[in-house]
Write a protein that holds these residues in place. Structure first.
Motif, mmCIF file in Angstrom:
data_model
loop_
_atom_site.group_PDB
_atom_site.id
_atom_site.type_symbol
_atom_site.label_atom_id
_atom_site.label_comp_id
_atom_site.label_asym_id
_atom_site.label_seq_id
_atom_site.Cartn_x
_atom_site.Cartn_y
_atom_site.Cartn_z
ATOM 1 N N GLU A 1 -6.533 3.314 12.265
ATOM 2 C CA GLU A 1 -5.362 3.839 12.066
ATOM 3 C C GLU A 1 -4.140 2.752 11.532
ATOM 4 O O GLU A 1 -3.480 2.777 10.770
ATOM 5 N N ALA A 2 -4.461 1.468 12.413
ATOM 6 C CA ALA A 2 -3.623 0.266 11.738
ATOM 7 C C ALA A 2 -4.147 0.028 10.402
ATOM 8 O O ALA A 2 -3.247 -0.364 9.661
ATOM 9 N N VAL A 3 -5.265 0.068 10.089
ATOM 10 C CA VAL A 3 -5.663 -0.365 8.754
ATOM 11 C C VAL A 3 -4.919 0.435 7.781
ATOM 12 O O VAL A 3 -4.497 0.080 6.670
ATOM 13 N N VAL A 4 -4.949 1.828 8.052
ATOM 14 C CA VAL A 4 -4.291 2.881 7.026
ATOM 15 C C VAL A 4 -2.761 2.398 7.134
ATOM 16 O O VAL A 4 -2.045 2.401 5.906
ATOM 17 N N LEU A 5 -2.230 2.189 7.813
ATOM 18 C CA LEU A 5 -0.597 1.773 8.205
ATOM 19 C C LEU A 5 -0.391 0.527 7.437
ATOM 20 O O LEU A 5 0.577 0.519 6.564
ATOM 21 N N LEU A 6 -1.300 -0.731 7.542
ATOM 22 C CA LEU A 6 -1.233 -1.724 6.490
ATOM 23 C C LEU A 6 -1.268 -1.516 5.243
ATOM 24 O O LEU A 6 -0.571 -2.156 4.376
ATOM 25 N N GLU A 7 -2.443 -0.974 4.784
ATOM 26 C CA GLU A 7 -2.581 -0.440 3.441
ATOM 27 C C GLU A 7 -1.601 0.278 2.567
ATOM 28 O O GLU A 7 -1.185 -0.122 1.619
ATOM 29 N N ARG A 8 -0.949 1.158 3.349
ATOM 30 C CA ARG A 8 0.132 2.029 2.961
ATOM 31 C C ARG A 8 1.554 0.997 2.760
ATOM 32 O O ARG A 8 2.339 1.115 1.936
ATOM 33 N N ALA A 9 1.647 0.064 4.003
ATOM 34 C CA ALA A 9 2.823 -0.673 3.669
ATOM 35 C C ALA A 9 2.731 -1.770 2.594
ATOM 36 O O ALA A 9 3.848 -1.747 1.858
ATOM 37 N N VAL A 10 1.633 -2.031 2.140
ATOM 38 C CA VAL A 10 1.548 -3.014 1.182
ATOM 39 C C VAL A 10 1.584 -2.259 -0.169
ATOM 40 O O VAL A 10 2.115 -2.867 -1.124
ATOM 41 N N ALA A 11 1.137 -1.139 -0.099
ATOM 42 C CA ALA A 11 1.308 0.044 -1.151
ATOM 43 C C ALA A 11 2.660 -0.049 -1.666
ATOM 44 O O ALA A 11 3.138 0.141 -2.859
ATOM 45 N N ARG A 12 3.423 0.378 -0.744
ATOM 46 C CA ARG A 12 4.820 0.894 -0.498
ATOM 47 C C ARG A 12 5.778 -0.476 -0.783
ATOM 48 O O ARG A 12 6.991 -0.443 -1.550
ATOM 49 N N SER A 13 5.381 -1.579 -0.340
ATOM 50 C CA SER A 13 6.174 -2.878 -0.341
ATOM 51 C C SER A 13 5.256 -3.931 -0.528
ATOM 52 O O SER A 13 4.885 -4.665 0.465
ATOM 53 N N PRO A 14 5.073 -4.183 -1.917
ATOM 54 C CA PRO A 14 4.231 -5.258 -2.005
ATOM 55 C C PRO A 14 4.511 -6.622 -1.653
ATOM 56 O O PRO A 14 3.537 -7.563 -1.532
#
Length: 337
Positions: free
Chosen positions: A146-159
């Motif tokens: 779950e944390a990995v998904v959150l981090l990947e989405r965060a980087v995608a939204r805010s590079p």
């Protein structure tokens, strides 16, 4: 103490400063209590290696000041009571989660972040903080899925989210994906100040070595493409104080996204000249030199926060060529309401 541990501690303290800044606007007693109670956290290698001995023993054993404990507990109790009557209060819920993180009550922090994420799932900063709380409560000291998904989405939204990039690279390193970890941290590298960048460069080279790759090329002294003279309107000159922070940004002419290049400098005397080069580019794939023209902006910040705040002083934007030797003048002439 291992230098990378020190670098990780700096990132932790940056996160703390962000949290305290937010708390100050809503609860000054709690913000002050947290500032007093927070110990120096050197947790980077601890989570990468999964071994307590990776932390300097003296730092790990250092207790938080006892005097702040009661004031934090009292403030948190008041906040809990308020949230009982305001279950949809997103800011209060995040405030409570950050308080629990500072108190090292990680399970309670995780649960509070989970509620906050349901209230505002698109908030990138809170998503990254939630991911960290999941790491802190993980039995094997690794990021759960779950944390990995959150981090990947965060980087995608805010590079350009530095904490998201740092933690995502940490997960990749933990997982044995050393080439991916190196790539993620290389995206973070140009966003850091020289000292921190030097420490991260060592870890990138360690990851590259583990992946069978050669080290990064040694950094060359960058040539300024644009020299920006920053001055302040005479009417506002009395509001500038030595030690304030000046942010200089270069943005592409069209479209959104992060700045092409940015630099943060401590205010000495005005006017001052700031040079922007490819070394100040935020993304290795979008260097300043790749743009024929950019829009220059400058802002004086009292808090040192990269996000604009009321009372900051901004300059009107100016378009400039990015040929070596180009120059422009920015005048700080309007106050952020």
């Amino acid at each position: 103490m291992n230098q990378f541990v020190f670098f990780a501690a700096l990132l932790a303290l940056i996160a703390v400063a962000f949290a305290i800044s937010a708390l100050w606007q809503r609860s000054r007693p709690l913000a002050l209590a947290l500032a007093l109670a927070l110990p120096l956290a050197a947790l980077g290698l601890y989570y990468i290696k999964g071994a307590p001995e990776a932390i300097d023993p003296d730092v790990a054993a250092a207790p938080a000041p006892a005097a702040a404990s009661g004031s934090i507990d009292d403030a948190v109790a008041q906040l809990q009571a308020r949230l009982a009557t305001e279950p949809g209060n997103f800011e209060g819920r995040v405030l409570l989660a950050r308080s629990y993180m500072a108190m090292e009550k990680f399970e309670l922090a995780r649960d509070s972040y989970a509620i906050a994420m349901k209230l505002r799932p698109e908030d990138v900063d809170v998503a990254v903080e939630y991911a960290e709380s999941l790491l802190r409560t993980s039995p094997d000291r690794s990021f759960p899925p779950e944390a990995v998904v959150l981090l990947e989405r965060a980087v995608a939204r805010s590079p350009d989210n530095q904490r998201a990039l740092f933690f995502l690279g940490m997960h990749q390193f933990q997982s044995g994906k050393h080439a991916e970890a190196a790539g993620t941290w290389e995206r973070l590298l140009p966003m850091l100040q020289p000292d921190a960048a030097g420490e991260l460069r060592e870890q990138i080279n360690s990851a590259r070595s583990a992946a069978g790759m050669g080290p990064l090329p040694k950094p060359m002294e960058a040539v300024a493409l644009v020299n920006v003279e920053i001055s302040i309107d005479g009417v506002l000159s009395g509001q500038a104080r030595e030690g304030d922070t000046i942010f200089v940004y270069a943005r592409q002419l069209e479209g959104g996204g992060p700045p092409v290049a940015a630099k943060r400098v401590a205010l000495g005397k005005l006017p001052l000249v700031v040079g922007l080069s490819d070394a100040d580019s935020l993304m290795p794939t979008a260097k300043l030199s790749s743009k024929a023209q950019v829009v220059l902006m400058a802002r004086l910040s009292r808090s040192g926060d990269a996000k604009p705040a009321s009372g900051d002083i901004e300059a009107d934007p100016v378009v400039v060529d990015t040929k070596a030797g180009s120059s422009a003048s920015l005048v700080l002439n309007r106050t952020v309401p």
